[in-house]
Design an enzyme around this catalytic site. Structure first.
Site, PDB file in Angstrom:
ATOM      1  N   GLY A  10     -30.896 -24.493  18.585  1.00  0.00           N
ATOM      2  CA  GLY A  10     -30.250 -23.430  17.745  1.00  0.00           C
ATOM      3  C   GLY A  10     -30.286 -23.867  16.308  1.00  0.00           C
ATOM      4  N   ASN A  11     -30.476 -25.238  16.194  1.00  0.00           N
ATOM      5  CA  ASN A  11     -30.466 -25.530  14.361  1.00  0.00           C
ATOM      6  C   ASN A  11     -31.835 -25.415  14.250  1.00  0.00           C
ATOM      7  OD1 ASN A  11     -31.435 -27.810  16.247  1.00  0.00           O
ATOM      8  ND2 ASN A  11     -30.812 -29.128  14.558  1.00  0.00           N
ATOM      9  N   LYS A 128     -21.635 -17.905  32.339  1.00  0.00           N
ATOM     10  CA  LYS A 128     -22.274 -17.756  30.730  1.00  0.00           C
ATOM     11  C   LYS A 128     -21.654 -16.588  29.849  1.00  0.00           C
ATOM     12  CE  LYS A 128     -25.739 -19.983  28.378  1.00  0.00           C
ATOM     13  NZ  LYS A 128     -25.694 -21.301  28.184  1.00  0.00           N
ATOM     14  N   LYS A 212     -32.385 -22.535  28.528  1.00  0.00           N
ATOM     15  CA  LYS A 212     -33.678 -22.890  27.899  1.00  0.00           C
ATOM     16  C   LYS A 212     -34.391 -24.544  28.058  1.00  0.00           C
ATOM     17  CE  LYS A 212     -33.573 -25.317  23.615  1.00  0.00           C
ATOM     18  NZ  LYS A 212     -32.492 -26.007  23.925  1.00  0.00           N
ATOM     19  N   LYS A 274     -29.582 -30.533  29.064  1.00  0.00           N
ATOM     20  CA  LYS A 274     -30.671 -31.371  28.390  1.00  0.00           C
ATOM     21  C   LYS A 274     -31.216 -32.351  29.024  1.00  0.00           C
ATOM     22  CE  LYS A 274     -29.203 -29.793  23.959  1.00  0.00           C
ATOM     23  NZ  LYS A 274     -29.608 -28.560  23.964  1.00  0.00           N
TER      24      LYS A 274
END
Lengths: 311, 311
Positions: A10-11, A128, A212, A274
């Site tokens: 996102g960053n 989610k 993602k 992740k």
């Protein structure tokens, strides 16, 4: 030639405290493009993936607010729109950065469908949170009207929850491999990809959200990448995160990381996927899975920072 | 192998009287996919382009209605979003149709930037109505606030007008050619493409709308197509359109059509750009430019219907 999948968090597009205007995001994309161009300049064949949390939320909210005037779109279509919105920003910014550096390579965004299993247990247990916040009575009405599942969000208010099924395959995989083999730079599986199921030899979009990072690991497997680089806003995955004993994980073997993963060291909503993406990528034959800070991507590729997972 | 650019008009996705819900459009896309698959089955290498008028209008309207909650996006970004929205529908529907017919080809949508000249005279004379209708006083306020140009729309109310500059080049042209050469089916330059200008070696999006038929002719030139097939809701371009003398144009040489074009036989907002696209395509070396009804595409390719422009 080394091949790398770079998963942008996102960053890469939004920084804390920003409102999320298009030009704020475009300026961040220009900055991110420099990090990406550095990697390309270092001789890597780069495939780019990205998240879409805030952007898909914004599109769902626009659809909700305008619903009496414009018929709202389903979630899979909103995901497609974010692939274009974010893809366009990165594609243009990176193309410009490459021209500036006299690197003769074209960049393109592919609208990408990611196949999930229709029997995935996630469909029975949506987890989610997506879209706008509602009052309880509105939420109950929407559940009746639309068949949505809605739950109280720990951040306040009621929100729709959707399943997060596991990515299994990519419909456009031959095109992806062709373009990477030809030396083009592609942006693919944005927001985890548009989730589709295959039933009676037919693909159909489903209202779900694919993680993602897990989708990025799958892209890495499909293009036979050496490295999966997951860029985020922290430098390392942590053991005992949030406790006085917290400790950064630097270089680690996949087996050891798997043990920590199973012990529950990583938060399911953020670091967990992740770590799992890196574990899968290495088990599928990858050489390095890296979790690192966006601004330290160059150093991470040299092994100077980041959690680096190896076979 | 024959190579064709198929430009889909509004009726490929929306029919008269429909509200424009996603599932209406998806059902129309499934029907359109059958026409496209017929062409592919007949041995053509197919490149698909499409319009986006109603869809970009809907997205601009959602942005306007939700603007106090979600920062609105500029027009070039809305165009990108329609490339994904429409591209996804066609990509999925056509992929399914090909699987059904056991044709082993992948389909993908490319987010496509089309270069326009920053000195294009269109920028001084915006003509294309887009987005919502406003009252005069709202329109005047928006002109002051945002610097928009707004004019009374003949259909009632005031609307924003934007320039419609001429398409000159495509940023992603090497990728487009590579994929077509490899036998993949691509959807590109949707809605005429995202308009960008190049200034100081940098591409930048501009708030404009590129005519999708002119962009399709350019795609045809770039991929070196034999045929440009413009599908719409009428069977022929007409001489003396709307008069008692109106007469369909069947097979015609480009020089003769050019004379009629210059005499003003074709309406600037609808048939004009289709005719001009065919003229350009033939002058650039194409073999056939065809304007035909969507549902008669097969017959048009056999020369049985449609306006067929030849060198």
């Amino acid at each position: 030639m080394k091949r790398i999948v770079v998963a942008l968090g996102g960053n890469a597009l939004l920084r804390k405290g920003q409102k999320g205007t298009y030009f704020e995001q475009l300026n961040n994309a220009k900055r991110t493009a420099k990090f990406l161009a550095d990697i390309i300049e270092n001789g890597y064949e780069v495939v780019i993936t990205h998240g879409n949390g805030p952007q898909v939320g914004a599109i769902m909210l626009q659809n909700e607010i305008a619903k009496n005037v414009v018929p709202p779109i389903p979630l899979d279509v909103a995901n497609a729109e974010t692939q274009a919105l974010i893809g366009y920003m990165i594609q243009q910014s990176l193309q410009n950065e490459l021209i500036k550096r006299k690197i003769d390579k074209e960049v393109v965004t592919l609208i990408t469908q990611v196949v999930v299993d229709k029997d995935d247990t996630a469909f029975h247990n949506p987890t989610k949170f997506i879209g706008p916040y509602y009052k309880e009575e509105e939420a109950r009405a929407l559940m009746r009207e639309k068949g949505w599942v809605m739950k109280p969000d720990p951040r306040g208010g009621w929100r729709r929850v959707v399943p997060s099924p596991d990515p299994k395959d990519i419909v456009e995989k031959d095109i992806i491999c062709d373009l990477v083999d030809q030396g083009f730079i592609i942006i693919t599986a944005g927001g985890g990809g548009i989730p589709v199921i295959r039933e009676n030899d037919t693909y159909r979009g489903v209202e779900a959200v694919i993680d993602k990072d897990l989708a990025s690991a799958l892209v890495g497997k499909i293009v036979n990448a050496d490295t999966l680089l997951i860029l985020t806003d922290v430098e390392y995955a942590m053991l005992n995160f949030g406790t006085p004993d917290q400790k950064p994980i630097k270089k680690i073997k996949v087996k050891e990381l798997e043990k920590y993963y199973e012990e529950g060291h990583f938060s399911p909503g953020s670091m967990g996927p992740k770590v799992l993406a890196c574990i899968r990528f290495i088990k599928w034959g990858g050489e390095r899975g890296i979790i690192a800070h966006l601004e330290k991507s160059k150093q991470a590729l040299k092994g100077e920072t980041g959690t680096i997972v190896v076979p």
